[in-house]
Scaffold this motif. Structure first.
Motif, PDB file in Angstrom:
ATOM      1  N   SER A   1       0.807  -1.221   0.000  1.00 34.63           N
ATOM      2  CA  SER A   1       0.000   0.000   0.000  1.00 34.63           C
ATOM      3  C   SER A   1       0.844   1.277   0.000  1.00 34.63           C
ATOM      4  CB  SER A   1      -0.946   0.009   1.209  1.00 34.63           C
ATOM      5  OG  SER A   1      -0.213   0.037   2.419  1.00 34.63           O
ATOM      6  N   MET A   2       2.067   1.189   0.501  1.00 34.80           N
ATOM      7  CA  MET A   2       2.890   2.393   0.628  1.00 34.80           C
ATOM      8  C   MET A   2       3.887   2.571  -0.507  1.00 34.80           C
ATOM      9  SD  MET A   2       1.675   3.833   3.345  1.00 34.80           S
ATOM     10  CE  MET A   2       2.919   5.068   3.741  1.00 34.80           C
ATOM     11  N   THR A   3       3.889   1.651  -1.448  1.00 37.15           N
ATOM     12  CA  THR A   3       4.780   1.787  -2.605  1.00 37.15           C
ATOM     13  C   THR A   3       3.944   1.760  -3.880  1.00 37.15           C
ATOM     14  OG1 THR A   3       5.140  -0.613  -2.719  1.00 37.15           O
ATOM     15  CG2 THR A   3       6.718   0.670  -1.427  1.00 37.15           C
ATOM     16  N   SER A   4       4.449   2.377  -4.919  1.00 39.57           N
ATOM     17  CA  SER A   4       3.655   2.503  -6.149  1.00 39.57           C
ATOM     18  C   SER A   4       3.878   1.362  -7.131  1.00 39.57           C
ATOM     19  CB  SER A   4       3.979   3.838  -6.833  1.00 39.57           C
ATOM     20  OG  SER A   4       5.363   3.932  -7.122  1.00 39.57           O
ATOM     21  N   GLN A   5       4.989   0.639  -7.007  1.00 38.68           N
ATOM     22  CA  GLN A   5       5.300  -0.356  -8.034  1.00 38.68           C
ATOM     23  C   GLN A   5       5.459  -1.775  -7.492  1.00 38.68           C
ATOM     24  OE1 GLN A   5       8.420   0.695 -10.772  1.00 38.68           O
ATOM     25  NE2 GLN A   5       7.856   2.854 -10.811  1.00 38.68           N
ATOM     26  N   LEU A   6       5.420  -1.961  -6.189  1.00 45.32           N
ATOM     27  CA  LEU A   6       5.612  -3.307  -5.646  1.00 45.32           C
ATOM     28  C   LEU A   6       4.267  -4.013  -5.510  1.00 45.32           C
ATOM     29  CD1 LEU A   6       8.324  -2.729  -2.883  1.00 45.32           C
ATOM     30  CD2 LEU A   6       8.610  -3.475  -5.263  1.00 45.32           C
ATOM     31  N   PRO A   7       4.163  -5.238  -6.002  1.00 47.02           N
ATOM     32  CA  PRO A   7       2.885  -5.955  -5.992  1.00 47.02           C
ATOM     33  C   PRO A   7       2.618  -6.648  -4.652  1.00 47.02           C
ATOM     34  CG  PRO A   7       4.546  -7.310  -7.049  1.00 47.02           C
ATOM     35  CD  PRO A   7       5.213  -5.990  -6.716  1.00 47.02           C
TER      36      PRO A   7
ATOM     37  N   ASP B   1      12.880 -20.467  -2.642  1.00 48.56           N
ATOM     38  CA  ASP B   1      13.936 -21.462  -2.407  1.00 48.56           C
ATOM     39  C   ASP B   1      15.250 -20.837  -1.977  1.00 48.56           C
ATOM     40  OD1 ASP B   1      12.203 -23.527  -3.074  1.00 48.56           O
ATOM     41  OD2 ASP B   1      12.751 -23.464  -5.202  1.00 48.56           O
ATOM     42  N   THR B   2      15.468 -19.581  -2.343  1.00 52.16           N
ATOM     43  CA  THR B   2      16.730 -18.918  -2.014  1.00 52.16           C
ATOM     44  C   THR B   2      16.463 -17.533  -1.433  1.00 52.16           C
ATOM     45  OG1 THR B   2      16.897 -17.974  -4.245  1.00 52.16           O
ATOM     46  CG2 THR B   2      17.943 -20.112  -3.876  1.00 52.16           C
ATOM     47  N   VAL B   3      17.442 -17.022  -0.721  1.00 52.83           N
ATOM     48  CA  VAL B   3      17.341 -15.657  -0.204  1.00 52.83           C
ATOM     49  C   VAL B   3      17.645 -14.652  -1.311  1.00 52.83           C
ATOM     50  CG1 VAL B   3      18.276 -14.002   1.462  1.00 52.83           C
ATOM     51  CG2 VAL B   3      17.914 -16.374   2.146  1.00 52.83           C
ATOM     52  N   ILE B   4      18.628 -14.978  -2.144  1.00 50.27           N
ATOM     53  CA  ILE B   4      18.943 -14.129  -3.288  1.00 50.27           C
ATOM     54  C   ILE B   4      17.987 -14.492  -4.419  1.00 50.27           C
ATOM     55  CG2 ILE B   4      20.705 -13.480  -4.989  1.00 50.27           C
ATOM     56  CD1 ILE B   4      22.821 -14.316  -2.944  1.00 50.27           C
ATOM     57  N   CYS B   5      17.067 -13.586  -4.722  1.00 51.26           N
ATOM     58  CA  CYS B   5      16.035 -13.867  -5.718  1.00 51.26           C
ATOM     59  C   CYS B   5      16.191 -12.965  -6.942  1.00 51.26           C
ATOM     60  CB  CYS B   5      14.652 -13.688  -5.101  1.00 51.26           C
ATOM     61  SG  CYS B   5      14.335 -14.830  -3.724  1.00 51.26           S
ATOM     62  N   LYS B   6      15.707 -13.444  -8.081  1.00 53.54           N
ATOM     63  CA  LYS B   6      15.945 -12.764  -9.349  1.00 53.54           C
ATOM     64  C   LYS B   6      14.683 -12.192  -9.982  1.00 53.54           C
ATOM     65  CE  LYS B   6      20.097 -15.453 -10.338  1.00 53.54           C
ATOM     66  NZ  LYS B   6      20.810 -16.336 -11.308  1.00 53.54           N
ATOM     67  N   ASN B   7      13.601 -12.112  -9.196  1.00 53.79           N
ATOM     68  CA  ASN B   7      12.416 -11.407  -9.672  1.00 53.79           C
ATOM     69  C   ASN B   7      11.777 -10.703  -8.481  1.00 53.79           C
ATOM     70  OD1 ASN B   7      10.155 -13.160  -8.523  1.00 53.79           O
ATOM     71  ND2 ASN B   7      11.306 -14.679  -9.711  1.00 53.79           N
ATOM     72  N   THR B   8      10.924  -9.733  -8.776  1.00 55.66           N
ATOM     73  CA  THR B   8      10.407  -8.853  -7.726  1.00 55.66           C
ATOM     74  C   THR B   8       9.540  -9.590  -6.722  1.00 55.66           C
ATOM     75  OG1 THR B   8      10.474  -6.962  -9.234  1.00 55.66           O
ATOM     76  CG2 THR B   8       9.073  -6.759  -7.296  1.00 55.66           C
ATOM     77  N   ILE B   9       8.674 -10.471  -7.193  1.00 56.99           N
ATOM     78  CA  ILE B   9       7.766 -11.171  -6.275  1.00 56.99           C
ATOM     79  C   ILE B   9       8.548 -12.011  -5.283  1.00 56.99           C
ATOM     80  CG2 ILE B   9       6.040 -13.007  -6.147  1.00 56.99           C
ATOM     81  CD1 ILE B   9       4.773 -11.883  -8.668  1.00 56.99           C
ATOM     82  N   GLN B  10       9.485 -12.809  -5.776  1.00 54.77           N
ATOM     83  CA  GLN B  10      10.265 -13.650  -4.861  1.00 54.77           C
ATOM     84  C   GLN B  10      11.196 -12.814  -3.989  1.00 54.77           C
ATOM     85  OE1 GLN B  10      12.103 -16.700  -7.322  1.00 54.77           O
ATOM     86  NE2 GLN B  10      10.411 -18.106  -6.860  1.00 54.77           N
ATOM     87  N   SER B  11      11.665 -11.696  -4.489  1.00 59.10           N
ATOM     88  CA  SER B  11      12.507 -10.812  -3.680  1.00 59.10           C
ATOM     89  C   SER B  11      11.726 -10.272  -2.485  1.00 59.10           C
ATOM     90  CB  SER B  11      13.047  -9.662  -4.522  1.00 59.10           C
ATOM     91  OG  SER B  11      13.931 -10.132  -5.516  1.00 59.10           O
ATOM     92  N   ILE B  12      10.462  -9.902  -2.715  1.00 61.35           N
ATOM     93  CA  ILE B  12       9.615  -9.432  -1.620  1.00 61.35           C
ATOM     94  C   ILE B  12       9.358 -10.568  -0.636  1.00 61.35           C
ATOM     95  CG2 ILE B  12       7.321  -8.561  -1.022  1.00 61.35           C
ATOM     96  CD1 ILE B  12       7.301  -7.141  -3.764  1.00 61.35           C
ATOM     97  N   GLN B  13       9.037 -11.748  -1.155  1.00 61.99           N
ATOM     98  CA  GLN B  13       8.812 -12.904  -0.278  1.00 61.99           C
ATOM     99  C   GLN B  13      10.052 -13.202   0.557  1.00 61.99           C
ATOM    100  OE1 GLN B  13       7.700 -15.663  -3.376  1.00 61.99           O
ATOM    101  NE2 GLN B  13       5.515 -15.534  -2.848  1.00 61.99           N
ATOM    102  N   SER B  14      11.205 -13.130  -0.060  1.00 54.82           N
ATOM    103  CA  SER B  14      12.454 -13.376   0.653  1.00 54.82           C
ATOM    104  C   SER B  14      12.649 -12.381   1.787  1.00 54.82           C
ATOM    105  CB  SER B  14      13.637 -13.294  -0.325  1.00 54.82           C
ATOM    106  OG  SER B  14      14.867 -13.409   0.371  1.00 54.82           O
TER     107      SER B  14
END
Length: 267
Positions: A163-169, A177-190
């Protein structure tokens, strides 16, 4: 039978006990807009589905951190069950020595959980509740409730990020599976999930250290987790000894029995 309500900011967990045994439990969304009649009809349907009779309910107990829902459930208890509900509030006998600066400020859910955890596992213990907020509570071997820490829960953190960011889903709360993620959705989950795991390990480690400085045997400190997201976090940390998802309901049954006995002894 005893009908117990644990009213959180996000969900209401309710359960039915008979002779100290939990027969059924359900989870529904907390909604301050619902009327006593709406809650009453939902509960009637749940009972029917489980093959239970509402006429067998002899007592009702409520713990809530949502004051606006309390009156509604109290009204529902009288109208649909003809019972005045016991409410977990200041003055209820807990068996714990509350050492908070102002005991009235401790959420009823934290006290109920502490009562149940101490009764089942003894002390010293650290109790973590993964709900709307993630709460940490410390209890000594002498049943002293010391206090703890309160942090935003995973769902709050996720909603705030969306809600507080304009581009993060908005994302599902599942661990990549990893902490280092290569897409936005998994990066947020991480960041959300592994960051929460790191917070849990840090807080538990320091709470154990502080309990030891107070004279507790650190090797005897048990860490108990409850709440809807407890299993998710438990999968990635080593500091949790036991996940007990029904701890709050069991605590309500313990408090009901204790206060019922106290009332009888005064007659």
């Amino acid at each position: 039978m005893l009908l117990a309500f644990d009213v959180g900011n996000t969900n209401i967990v309710l359960g039915v006990f008979k002779d100290g045994k939990l027969l059924e439990n359900w989870r529904m969304e907390t909604d301050a807009r619902k009327s006593a009649d709406e809650y009453g009809m939902i509960i009637n349907q749940l009972f029917d589905y489980a093959g239970l009779k509402t006429t067998d309910v002899k007592d009702i107990i409520i713990a809530t951190v949502v004051p606006s829902v309390l009156y509604t459930l109290q009204h529902m208890s009288m109208k649909y069950f003809n019972r005045k509900a016991m409410v977990i509030e200041s003055g209820v006998k807990t068996g714990l020595l509350i050492k908070y600066d102002n005991p009235k400020q401790v959420g009823s859910d934290r006290i109920v959980n502490a009562v149940a955890a101490y009764a089942k596992y003894g002390g010293p213990l650290i109790l973590i509740d993964f709900g709307t907020a993630t709460t940490f509570c410390a209890v000594t071997h002498k049943a002293e409730y010391l206090g703890g820490a309160i942090a935003p829960g995973l769902k709050i953190s996720s909603e705030a990020l969306f809600s507080m960011t304009s581009q993060l889903p908005k994302v599902e709360l599942e661990a990549p599976d990893t902490v280092i993620c290569k897409n936005t959705i998994q990066s947020i989950q991480s960041g959300l999930i592994y960051g929460h795991m790191g917070m849990v390990e840090f807080v538990v480690r320091h709470m154990k250290k502080e309990l030891a400085e107070m004279g507790e045997d650190e090797s005897q400190i048990k860490v108990i987790a409850t709440g809807g997201l407890a299993n998710l976090i438990d999968e990635g940390v080593d500091c949790i000894d036991e996940v007990d998802k029904l701890l709050t309901l069991e605590g309500l049954e313990i408090l009901y029995e204790k206060n019922r006995r106290d009332k009888r002894s005064k007659k």
